[in-house]
Design an enzyme around this catalytic site. Structure first.
Site, mmCIF file in Angstrom:
data_model
loop_
_atom_site.group_PDB
_atom_site.id
_atom_site.type_symbol
_atom_site.label_atom_id
_atom_site.label_comp_id
_atom_site.label_asym_id
_atom_site.label_seq_id
_atom_site.Cartn_x
_atom_site.Cartn_y
_atom_site.Cartn_z
ATOM 1 N N GLU A 283 -6.655 4.716 8.011
ATOM 2 C CA GLU A 283 -6.366 6.132 7.731
ATOM 3 C C GLU A 283 -7.573 6.797 7.083
ATOM 4 O O GLU A 283 -7.823 7.985 7.291
ATOM 5 C CB GLU A 283 -5.112 6.239 6.844
ATOM 6 N N SER B 53 3.582 -2.283 10.257
ATOM 7 C CA SER B 53 5.029 -2.378 10.454
ATOM 8 C C SER B 53 5.607 -3.748 10.070
ATOM 9 O O SER B 53 6.486 -4.267 10.754
ATOM 10 C CB SER B 53 5.401 -2.022 11.899
ATOM 11 N N LYS C 231 0.194 4.244 -0.283
ATOM 12 C CA LYS C 231 -0.416 5.440 0.337
ATOM 13 C C LYS C 231 -0.156 6.667 -0.556
ATOM 14 O O LYS C 231 -0.122 6.531 -1.775
ATOM 15 C CB LYS C 231 0.101 5.616 1.768
ATOM 16 N N ASN D 264 0.875 -1.174 0.000
ATOM 17 C CA ASN D 264 0.000 0.000 0.000
ATOM 18 C C ASN D 264 0.912 1.223 0.000
ATOM 19 O O ASN D 264 1.497 1.552 1.018
ATOM 20 C CB ASN D 264 -0.895 -0.032 1.243
ATOM 21 N N HIS E 203 -9.445 1.380 4.951
ATOM 22 C CA HIS E 203 -8.177 1.504 5.684
ATOM 23 C C HIS E 203 -8.385 2.429 6.883
ATOM 24 O O HIS E 203 -9.137 3.398 6.811
ATOM 25 C CB HIS E 203 -7.095 2.061 4.746
HETATM 26 P P1 13P Z 1 3.189 0.269 7.653
HETATM 27 O O1 13P Z 1 3.665 -1.004 7.031
HETATM 28 O O2 13P Z 1 3.946 1.478 7.189
HETATM 29 O O3 13P Z 1 3.073 0.175 9.142
HETATM 30 O O4 13P Z 1 1.691 0.501 7.102
HETATM 31 C C1 13P Z 1 0.769 -0.531 7.201
HETATM 32 C C2 13P Z 1 -0.430 -0.158 6.446
HETATM 33 O O5 13P Z 1 -1.156 0.742 6.808
HETATM 34 C C3 13P Z 1 -0.718 -0.908 5.210
HETATM 35 O O6 13P Z 1 -1.995 -0.639 4.734
#
Ligand code: 13P
Length: 254
Positions: free
Chosen positions: A97, A213, A11, A9, A95
Site C-alpha cells: 500500500e 487475507s 493500517k 497490521n 508494504h
Molecule cells: P488483509 O489481511 O486484510 O488481506 O491485509 C494483509 C496485509 O496487507 C497485512 O499487511
C-alpha cells in the site's frame, strides 16, 4: 527451528481509545502463549499508549512505516528513533500500500531498512507481486527484484534480524488468499534467493511470513507449509476474536 511470528497490521484503523481496548483484550486472551512471537502494529497516534498496555507482556509493538533520516525538517515523517521511543520493537517497511499510494520503491525501502537496523528495530520487509504481474507470469521476476534490491548492502548479521513478508497484492483485503501451495512456492523461491545472497545456514534461519487475507480458517493450512513462518494480518487483526483465535491455532502447530 524458526519460531513463528504473527503480526497484526492495523493500517489506518482505530482511535486511541479503541486501540487500547483491543490491545488489552489481546493481552488478556493470549497471555499464556509463549511458543510464537506476537506483534501488533498500530497507527502512529496509538503507539505510545498501546506500548504502555503491552509493556512487559508477550505482545510486541511495531510501527507501520518510518522515514530514514534521524531528525530534522521532514514534516509529517516519523524516524526509527521515534518509533523506539514510543515502545516499538518492530517496524513494517515497504508494504504494497505504501509502494502503491506513496510511491515507495526498492531504493526507499532499502534506506528505511538500513535506518531501522541501525536504530535497533527489527524490520518486516514486504515483497509481493500484483495481479497483472502474476497473470503475466512475472511473479518470480518481481519477487527477485524486490528481494535483491530492498536488501542491498544488508550484512549477514542484520539480515538475521529481518523478517520478510510475502504479500501478494491480489490477496490483500480481497478475501482471495493464496493457497498454501501458491504461497509455499514463492516462500521457497525467496529462501533460495536468500541462500544465493548469503548462505544456506543464514537463509534457513530467516523468517518469511505470508500476508493476504489470512483468517482463523486458513492460518493452519498456510503455516503448515515448510517455508511459511508466520503471518502478517490486516483485516482479521482488527477484531479480538479472529486475531486471538488465529494465534491460538498457530501456537499449537509448533
Ligand atoms: P488483509 O489481511 O486484510 O488481506 O491485509 C494483509 C496485509 O496487507 C497485512 O499487511
Amino acid at each position: 527451528m524458526r519460531r513463528f511470528i504473527i503480526a497484526g497490521n492495523w493500517k489506518m484503523n482505530k482511535t486511541i481509545v479503541d486501540a487500547i481496548e483491543l490491545a488489552n483484550g489481546i493481552k488478556r486472551e493470549l497471555y499464556d502463549i509463549e511458543s510464537l512471537d506476537i506483534v501488533i502494529c498500530t497507527p502512529f497516534t496509538a503507539l505510545s499508549e498501546v506500548g504502555e498496555v503491552v509493556v512487559d507482556s508477550n505482545i510486541d509493538l511495531g510501527g507501520q512505516d518510518l522515514f530514514w533520516e534521524e531528525k530534522g525538517a521532514y514534516t509529517g515523517e516519523i524516524s526509527a528513533g521515534m518509533l523506539k521511543d514510543a515502545g516499538c520493537k518492530y517496524v513494517i517497511i515497504g508494504h504494497s500500500e505504501r509502494r502503491k499510494h506513496f510511491a515507495e520503491t526498492n531504493e526507499t525501502v532499502n534506506k528505511k531498512l538500513k535506518s531501522a537496523l541501525k536504530t535497533g528495530l527489527l524490520p518486516i520487509v514486504c515483497v509481493g507481486e500484483r495481479l497483472e504481474e502474476r497473470e503475466a507470469k512475472k511473479t518470480f521476476d518481481v519477487i527477485k527484484d524486490h528481494v535483491e534490491n530492498s536488501l542491498k548492502g544488508i550484512s549477514k548479521e542484520d539480515i538475521l534480524k529481518t523478517t520478510i513478508a510475502y504479500e501478494p497484492v491480489w490477496a490483500i483485503g480481497t478475501g482471495k488468499t493464496a493457497t498454501p501451495e501458491q504461497a509455499e512456492e514463492v516462500h521457497a523461491f525467496i529462501r533460495g534467493l536468500l541462500t544465493k545472497l548469503y548462505d544456506e545456514a543464514t537463509a534457513s534461519a530467516i523468517r518469511i511470513q505470508y500476508g493476504g487475507s489470512v483468517t482463523p480458517d486458513n492460518v493452519e493450512g498456510l503455516l503448515g507449509k515448510e517455508n511459511i513462518d508466520g503471518a502478517l494480518v490486516g483485516g482479521a487483526s482488527l477484531k479480538l476474536d479472529s486475531f486471538s483465535s488465529m494465534i491460538k491455532k498457530a501456537s499449537k502447530l509448533k
